[in-house]
Design a protein around this motif. Structure first.
Motif, PDB file in Angstrom:
ATOM      1  N   MET A   1     -16.931   8.696   8.640  1.00  0.00           N
ATOM      2  CA  MET A   1     -15.450   8.781   8.987  1.00  0.00           C
ATOM      3  C   MET A   1     -15.201   7.141   9.258  1.00  0.00           C
ATOM      4  N   PRO A   2     -14.601   6.341   8.324  1.00  0.00           N
ATOM      5  CA  PRO A   2     -14.393   5.123   8.736  1.00  0.00           C
ATOM      6  C   PRO A   2     -13.238   5.066   9.616  1.00  0.00           C
ATOM      7  N   ALA A   3     -13.134   3.645  10.497  1.00  0.00           N
ATOM      8  CA  ALA A   3     -12.023   3.398  11.372  1.00  0.00           C
ATOM      9  C   ALA A   3     -10.718   2.792  10.869  1.00  0.00           C
ATOM     10  N   SER A   4     -11.042   2.190   9.710  1.00  0.00           N
ATOM     11  CA  SER A   4      -9.919   1.277   9.012  1.00  0.00           C
ATOM     12  C   SER A   4      -8.723   2.264   8.694  1.00  0.00           C
ATOM     13  N   PRO A   5      -7.581   2.020   9.230  1.00  0.00           N
ATOM     14  CA  PRO A   5      -6.332   2.767   8.964  1.00  0.00           C
ATOM     15  C   PRO A   5      -6.247   2.872   7.322  1.00  0.00           C
ATOM     16  N   LEU A   6      -6.126   1.787   6.686  1.00  0.00           N
ATOM     17  CA  LEU A   6      -6.075   1.660   5.262  1.00  0.00           C
ATOM     18  C   LEU A   6      -7.265   2.603   4.563  1.00  0.00           C
ATOM     19  N   ALA A   7      -8.314   2.639   4.914  1.00  0.00           N
ATOM     20  CA  ALA A   7      -9.319   3.420   4.247  1.00  0.00           C
ATOM     21  C   ALA A   7      -8.987   5.178   4.672  1.00  0.00           C
ATOM     22  N   LEU A   8      -8.542   5.311   5.888  1.00  0.00           N
ATOM     23  CA  LEU A   8      -8.165   6.611   6.159  1.00  0.00           C
ATOM     24  C   LEU A   8      -7.042   7.208   5.291  1.00  0.00           C
ATOM     25  N   SER A   9      -5.873   6.375   5.123  1.00  0.00           N
ATOM     26  CA  SER A   9      -4.819   6.587   4.189  1.00  0.00           C
ATOM     27  C   SER A   9      -5.242   6.909   2.807  1.00  0.00           C
ATOM     28  N   LEU A  10      -5.972   5.917   2.445  1.00  0.00           N
ATOM     29  CA  LEU A  10      -6.400   6.221   1.141  1.00  0.00           C
ATOM     30  C   LEU A  10      -7.181   7.535   0.903  1.00  0.00           C
ATOM     31  N   ILE A  11      -8.098   7.736   1.417  1.00  0.00           N
ATOM     32  CA  ILE A  11      -9.046   9.059   1.512  1.00  0.00           C
ATOM     33  C   ILE A  11      -7.843  10.297   1.723  1.00  0.00           C
ATOM     34  N   GLN A  12      -6.924  10.242   2.544  1.00  0.00           N
ATOM     35  CA  GLN A  12      -6.000  11.407   2.685  1.00  0.00           C
ATOM     36  C   GLN A  12      -4.972  11.354   1.596  1.00  0.00           C
ATOM     37  N   ALA A  13      -4.909  10.205   0.749  1.00  0.00           N
ATOM     38  CA  ALA A  13      -3.896  10.317  -0.458  1.00  0.00           C
ATOM     39  C   ALA A  13      -4.736  10.906  -1.525  1.00  0.00           C
ATOM     40  N   ALA A  14      -6.095  10.570  -1.502  1.00  0.00           N
ATOM     41  CA  ALA A  14      -6.919  10.955  -2.687  1.00  0.00           C
ATOM     42  C   ALA A  14      -7.126  12.410  -2.820  1.00  0.00           C
ATOM     43  N   LYS A  15      -7.043  13.077  -1.567  1.00  0.00           N
ATOM     44  CA  LYS A  15      -7.379  14.535  -1.333  1.00  0.00           C
ATOM     45  C   LYS A  15      -8.770  14.981  -1.825  1.00  0.00           C
ATOM     46  N   VAL A  16      -9.667  14.101  -1.854  1.00  0.00           N
ATOM     47  CA  VAL A  16     -10.906  14.329  -2.008  1.00  0.00           C
ATOM     48  C   VAL A  16     -11.911  13.279  -1.043  1.00  0.00           C
TER      49      VAL A  16
ATOM     50  N   PHE B   1       0.893  -1.184   0.017  1.00  0.00           N
ATOM     51  CA  PHE B   1       0.039   0.094   0.011  1.00  0.00           C
ATOM     52  C   PHE B   1       0.768   1.354   0.112  1.00  0.00           C
ATOM     53  N   LYS B   2       1.915   1.279   0.856  1.00  0.00           N
ATOM     54  CA  LYS B   2       2.662   2.515   0.939  1.00  0.00           C
ATOM     55  C   LYS B   2       3.298   2.881  -0.278  1.00  0.00           C
ATOM     56  N   LYS B   3       3.678   1.993  -0.987  1.00  0.00           N
ATOM     57  CA  LYS B   3       4.384   2.283  -2.343  1.00  0.00           C
ATOM     58  C   LYS B   3       3.391   2.608  -3.247  1.00  0.00           C
ATOM     59  N   ASN B   4       2.181   2.312  -3.274  1.00  0.00           N
ATOM     60  CA  ASN B   4       1.322   2.605  -3.988  1.00  0.00           C
ATOM     61  C   ASN B   4       0.151   3.627  -3.605  1.00  0.00           C
ATOM     62  N   GLU B   5       0.502   4.106  -2.437  1.00  0.00           N
ATOM     63  CA  GLU B   5      -0.669   5.171  -1.915  1.00  0.00           C
ATOM     64  C   GLU B   5      -0.962   6.342  -2.733  1.00  0.00           C
ATOM     65  N   GLU B   6       0.383   6.940  -3.374  1.00  0.00           N
ATOM     66  CA  GLU B   6       0.071   8.149  -4.216  1.00  0.00           C
ATOM     67  C   GLU B   6      -0.699   7.836  -5.581  1.00  0.00           C
TER      68      GLU B   6
ATOM     69  N   ILE C   1     -22.821   6.677   0.040  1.00  0.00           N
ATOM     70  CA  ILE C   1     -22.152   7.151   1.376  1.00  0.00           C
ATOM     71  C   ILE C   1     -20.775   8.043   0.867  1.00  0.00           C
ATOM     72  N   VAL C   2     -20.494   9.005   1.564  1.00  0.00           N
ATOM     73  CA  VAL C   2     -19.333   9.920   1.511  1.00  0.00           C
ATOM     74  C   VAL C   2     -18.433   9.681   2.688  1.00  0.00           C
ATOM     75  N   HIS C   3     -16.983   9.124   2.163  1.00  0.00           N
ATOM     76  CA  HIS C   3     -16.147   8.798   3.249  1.00  0.00           C
ATOM     77  C   HIS C   3     -15.082   9.979   3.444  1.00  0.00           C
ATOM     78  N   ILE C   4     -14.839  10.332   4.524  1.00  0.00           N
ATOM     79  CA  ILE C   4     -14.029  11.422   4.955  1.00  0.00           C
ATOM     80  C   ILE C   4     -12.952  10.937   6.026  1.00  0.00           C
ATOM     81  N   ALA C   5     -11.921  11.580   6.076  1.00  0.00           N
ATOM     82  CA  ALA C   5     -10.629  11.141   6.850  1.00  0.00           C
ATOM     83  C   ALA C   5     -10.618  11.739   8.115  1.00  0.00           C
ATOM     84  N   GLY C   6     -11.301  13.158   8.327  1.00  0.00           N
ATOM     85  CA  GLY C   6     -11.397  14.053   9.344  1.00  0.00           C
ATOM     86  C   GLY C   6     -12.649  14.817   9.601  1.00  0.00           C
TER      87      GLY C   6
END
Ligand code: TXA
Ligand code: MG
Length: 360
Positions: free
Chosen positions: A121-136, A11-16, A64-69
């Motif tokens: 706002m989901p609790a899964s760390p992968l989901a939160l990181s993906l939302i952050q990487a998407a910036k939307v 994931f880390k490698k492909n996050e962006e 459903i719209v998912h946000i990270a914060g």
């Protein structure tokens, strides 16, 4: 389309890259703590259209719209009522979706034409990181084909979505296994539109009175559910499913009785059972016909929530032509959410152990 499958350690490698796919309008499935979601840019009408197409889902069924914060909420909604703040503080990140009046930023395509928007706002760390990487914000329904059981593993998503979407992020099995609780905050009293892991009691402990939409559980009756998605036959395995009501032991004994006759008629039957009834089937002998799938323990409803959709998908793989499932109206509030899903899977088809049956 060639669907990429990305493991948790990649994931880390492909996050962006994954974030960019979403930002630019592509589809990426990802794990949450409830079920896997099929993610797309929530602010792009074309991306929402792609979700409906990939799922084969009616486009009046909002996403459903998912946000990270929580700071990401303000631009998406007209205002945040005080009880909304309390619920967010208590349950976010986590399996609770809240419905607000939407702002102009959220396209009609994302909300199925509604003036309101569902946000979580989901609790899964992968989901939160993906939302952050998407910036939307990411619009995501469950990542199953419309009408099929929600996916709780990346393999389930693969079955339904390979070739239809850009990538699947594999985060292993989801923890909870049934979809988030949905609470509508646009009326006077917060109202549960879909029961889930966060129960009415838990909500009432935070905001006082909470109502339950009368449309829940009233399949095909006069009352229409407020969450448009609740009106479809949902979560359904391919074979017809019958819920066997009644006292636990009577229900299991009834299933044992039914199996011989059904096998004689040439049926391949799956039985969905619980730890508490296991012995009854064992005592009935090795020659008892049928395929037995363990759902979990009635003492630990989360175990049942966790296994439920996998069991339904296994019934499809086994190509059974009938499913008998023990009904469980337990004391524990989570049982009511589980029963909500089971009733939908069964299309409200049931038999009463000990008489009054709707026959096949
Ligand atoms: O746990 C979950 O909520 C998962 C994960 C991926 O986050 N998502 C999920 O999405 O279950 P979906 O699309 O399968 O279910 C969304 C439900 C539908 O029943 C839909 O009708 C309802 O939410 N919904 C969405 N927006 C709504 C709105 N503005 N008003 C009423 N109901 C809404
Ligand atoms: Mg769904």
């Amino acid at each position: 389309m060639d669907t990429k499958r990305i493991g948790p350690d990649e994931f880390k490698k492909n996050e962006e890259l994954l974030g960019e796919i979403i930002r630019k309008g592509g589809l990426v499935a990802f794990p949450t703590e409830t079920v896997y979601g099929l993610g797309a840019n929530a602010l792009m009408p074309e991306a929402a259209r792609k979700i409906y197409e990939a799922k084969g889902r009616p486009s009046d069924n909002p996403l459903i719209v998912h946000i990270a914060g929580t700071e990401a909420l303000t631009p998406l909604v007209r205002d945040v009522p005080a009880n909304g703040r309390l619920l967010m503080d208590a349950f976010w990140p986590g399996p609770l979706t809240l419905i607000f009046f939407k702002s102009a930023l959220v396209p009609q395509e994302t909300t199925g034409g509604l003036d309101t928007v569902a946000i979580r706002m989901p609790a899964s760390p992968l989901a939160l990181s993906l939302i952050q990487a998407a910036k939307v914000p990411i619009a995501a329904p469950s990542a199953n084909l419309s009408g099929r059981p929600s996916p709780t593993t990346a393999a389930h998503v693969w079955e339904d979505m390979a070739g239809r979407i850009e990538a699947i992020l594999d985060g292993g099995e989801t923890d909870i296994g049934i979809e988030s609780t949905i609470v509508d905050l646009t009326g006077k009293v917060p109202t549960i539109l879909r029961p889930g892991f966060i129960t009415r009691d838990m909500l009432e402990a935070v905001v006082g009175e909470v109502e339950v939409d009368p449309g829940i559980g009233s399949e095909g009756e006069a009352v229409h559910p407020k969450a448009p998605g609740m009106k479809y036959r949902h979560y359904a395995p391919k074979a017809p499913m019958i819920l066997v009501e009644g006292d636990m032991l009577a229900a299991a004994a009834y299933i044992v009785d039914r199996l011989e006759g059904l096998a004689a008629e040439g049926h391949h039957v799956a039985v969905l059972y619980t730890s508490e009834t296991q012995k009854i089937y064992e005592d009935a002998g090795e020659n008892l016909p049928g395929t037995f799938l363990w759902m979990g323990s009635r003492d630990a409803p989360l175990s049942i929530a966790h296994n439920l959709y996998r069991c339904l998908r296994e019934c499809d793989e086994l190509a059974v032509d009938l499913i008998l499932c023990e009904s469980m109206e337990g004391q524990q509030p989570l049982m009511q959410s589980i029963m909500n899903r089971l009733k939908k899977a069964a299309g409200n088809h049931w038999e009463q152990a000990g008489g009054g049956n709707e026959t096949l």
